[in-house]
Design a protein around this motif. Structure first.
Motif, mmCIF file in Angstrom:
data_model
loop_
_atom_site.group_PDB
_atom_site.id
_atom_site.type_symbol
_atom_site.label_atom_id
_atom_site.label_comp_id
_atom_site.label_asym_id
_atom_site.label_seq_id
_atom_site.Cartn_x
_atom_site.Cartn_y
_atom_site.Cartn_z
ATOM 1 N N VAL A 9 23.653 1.989 -28.180
ATOM 2 C CA VAL A 9 23.080 2.324 -27.435
ATOM 3 C C VAL A 9 22.832 2.964 -25.994
ATOM 4 O O VAL A 9 22.954 2.918 -25.170
ATOM 5 C CB VAL A 9 21.316 2.421 -27.986
ATOM 6 C CG1 VAL A 9 20.310 3.077 -26.916
ATOM 7 C CG2 VAL A 9 21.024 1.723 -28.838
ATOM 8 N N VAL A 10 23.251 4.655 -26.295
ATOM 9 C CA VAL A 10 24.166 5.099 -24.592
ATOM 10 C C VAL A 10 23.116 6.031 -23.486
ATOM 11 O O VAL A 10 23.405 6.128 -22.419
ATOM 12 C CB VAL A 10 25.165 5.884 -24.792
ATOM 13 C CG1 VAL A 10 26.523 4.759 -24.632
ATOM 14 C CG2 VAL A 10 25.203 7.018 -25.992
ATOM 15 N N GLU A 11 22.135 6.383 -24.752
ATOM 16 C CA GLU A 11 20.643 7.272 -24.012
ATOM 17 C C GLU A 11 19.881 6.707 -24.174
ATOM 18 O O GLU A 11 19.110 7.534 -25.166
ATOM 19 C CB GLU A 11 21.213 8.835 -24.148
ATOM 20 C CG GLU A 11 22.551 9.120 -23.688
ATOM 21 C CD GLU A 11 22.549 10.941 -23.063
ATOM 22 O OE1 GLU A 11 21.423 11.532 -22.983
ATOM 23 O OE2 GLU A 11 23.248 10.913 -24.606
ATOM 24 N N PRO A 12 19.001 5.251 -23.794
ATOM 25 C CA PRO A 12 17.869 5.345 -24.384
ATOM 26 C C PRO A 12 16.931 6.470 -24.665
ATOM 27 O O PRO A 12 15.661 6.014 -25.432
ATOM 28 C CB PRO A 12 17.692 3.886 -23.572
ATOM 29 C CG PRO A 12 18.611 3.757 -22.997
ATOM 30 C CD PRO A 12 19.739 4.678 -22.973
ATOM 31 N N GLN A 43 13.430 11.417 -29.194
ATOM 32 C CA GLN A 43 13.303 11.573 -30.977
ATOM 33 C C GLN A 43 12.157 10.285 -31.475
ATOM 34 O O GLN A 43 11.835 11.113 -32.687
ATOM 35 C CB GLN A 43 15.287 11.055 -30.860
ATOM 36 C CG GLN A 43 15.497 12.342 -29.997
ATOM 37 C CD GLN A 43 15.629 13.581 -31.301
ATOM 38 O OE1 GLN A 43 15.320 13.864 -32.005
ATOM 39 N NE2 GLN A 43 16.869 14.548 -30.308
ATOM 40 N N ALA A 44 11.820 9.515 -31.509
ATOM 41 C CA ALA A 44 11.524 8.362 -32.023
ATOM 42 C C ALA A 44 10.044 9.009 -32.126
ATOM 43 O O ALA A 44 8.620 9.276 -32.742
ATOM 44 C CB ALA A 44 11.426 7.224 -32.135
ATOM 45 N N GLY A 97 7.786 3.504 -29.140
ATOM 46 C CA GLY A 97 7.796 2.550 -26.970
ATOM 47 C C GLY A 97 8.679 1.462 -27.050
ATOM 48 O O GLY A 97 9.100 1.605 -25.032
ATOM 49 N N THR A 98 9.374 1.065 -27.632
ATOM 50 C CA THR A 98 10.233 0.240 -27.263
ATOM 51 C C THR A 98 11.676 0.811 -28.436
ATOM 52 O O THR A 98 12.018 1.834 -29.113
ATOM 53 C CB THR A 98 10.489 -1.051 -27.907
ATOM 54 O OG1 THR A 98 9.719 -1.677 -29.348
ATOM 55 C CG2 THR A 98 9.053 -1.738 -27.372
ATOM 56 N N GLY A 149 14.283 1.502 -35.291
ATOM 57 C CA GLY A 149 13.335 1.589 -36.683
ATOM 58 C C GLY A 149 12.733 2.138 -37.304
ATOM 59 O O GLY A 149 13.178 2.921 -38.467
ATOM 60 N N VAL A 150 12.449 3.440 -36.570
ATOM 61 C CA VAL A 150 12.061 4.885 -37.080
ATOM 62 C C VAL A 150 12.371 5.765 -37.395
ATOM 63 O O VAL A 150 12.481 6.701 -38.622
ATOM 64 C CB VAL A 150 10.605 5.625 -35.647
ATOM 65 C CG1 VAL A 150 10.526 6.913 -35.717
ATOM 66 C CG2 VAL A 150 9.449 4.617 -34.563
#
Length: 234
Positions: free
Chosen positions: A100-103, A109-110, A125-126, A132-133
């Protein structure tokens, strides 16, 4: 090594003959190969590797000498295939690693996915909730092809195709999907790793060094008024 357990000259000679036989079998398998992933060639390769290793050990123990041969990957190779010749079922095992390089991109996106669903959920939100989404919305193959959009960076991946005598019962293996896999039933495997890219990059680096050297040479010659300009082929 003590004399009590030292191999005899006859044992060393027998091991050498075993290597010769394995070489002949490997060549015959290659000559008859039916495709790039012919299991007969794979099995002959492993047999040759085992015979060569045994001979090398006995040669060293008896005469304190070694062979100049090294078969790469022999220790990590899969064992010979012993599954059914005509499998009635198969399982495809896939592992893909990501970083995960760009949280923030992942979270955005989620959030868009949740907004489109209009269900008022807050899982996005996390980071773990956003993952998961994301994986609940898209197929793994689509995520693999669009990983940069989702703030992910590809790592290593592998795909194994294993043969079975019959299909598993519904729900039989879902709790532990990767347990009990028999390596001798792997029909074929495909690996993707940054290690391969690094090896290619090393060659490219050498090319870059040559280009830099040519650029330096051009600069030095242009600055020297007593020398004619030199054309360097690119």
């Amino acid at each position: 090594m003590s004399d009590a357990v030292q191999p005899t000259a006859a044992e060393v000679r027998a091991a050498a003959e075993a290597v010769k036989t394995a070489l002949d079998r490997h060549l015959a398998a290659v000559e008859r190969r039916s495709g790039e992933d012919d299991p007969a060639v794979y099995e002959a390769f492993n047999q040759l590797a085992a015979a060569a290793e045994t001979y090398d050990e006995l040669l060293y123990d008896r005469y304190d000498e070694v062979t100049p041969f090294e078969i790469p990957g022999a220790e990590d190779a899969l064992p010979p295939y012993t599954g059914p010749e005509e499998p009635n079922a198969l399982s495809v095992l896939i592992r893909r690693d990501y970083a995960v390089v760009e949280p923030q991109r992942l979270l955005a996106q989620a959030e868009r996915i949740e907004a489109a669903d209009d269900e008022g959920a807050e899982a996005a939100g996390t980071v773990h909730g956003a993952l998961g989404v994301l994986f609940g919305e898209f197929e793994p193959d689509e995520i693999a092809s669009r990983h940069k959009e989702f703030g992910l960076e590809e790592g290593d991946s592998t795909l194994w195709v294993t043969a079975a005598d019959e299909s598993a019962e519904p729900g039989e293996w879902l709790e532990m999907p990767f347990e009990g896999i028999d390596p001798q039933r792997v029909v074929c495997r495909f690996d993707v790793s940054a290690v391969f890219d690094d090896e290619i990059g090393e060659v490219g680096d050498e090319t870059d060094d040559v280009d830099d050297l040519e650029d330096d040479l051009d600069t030095e010659l242009d600055e020297d008024e007593d020398l004619e300009p030199l054309d360097v082929d690119r």
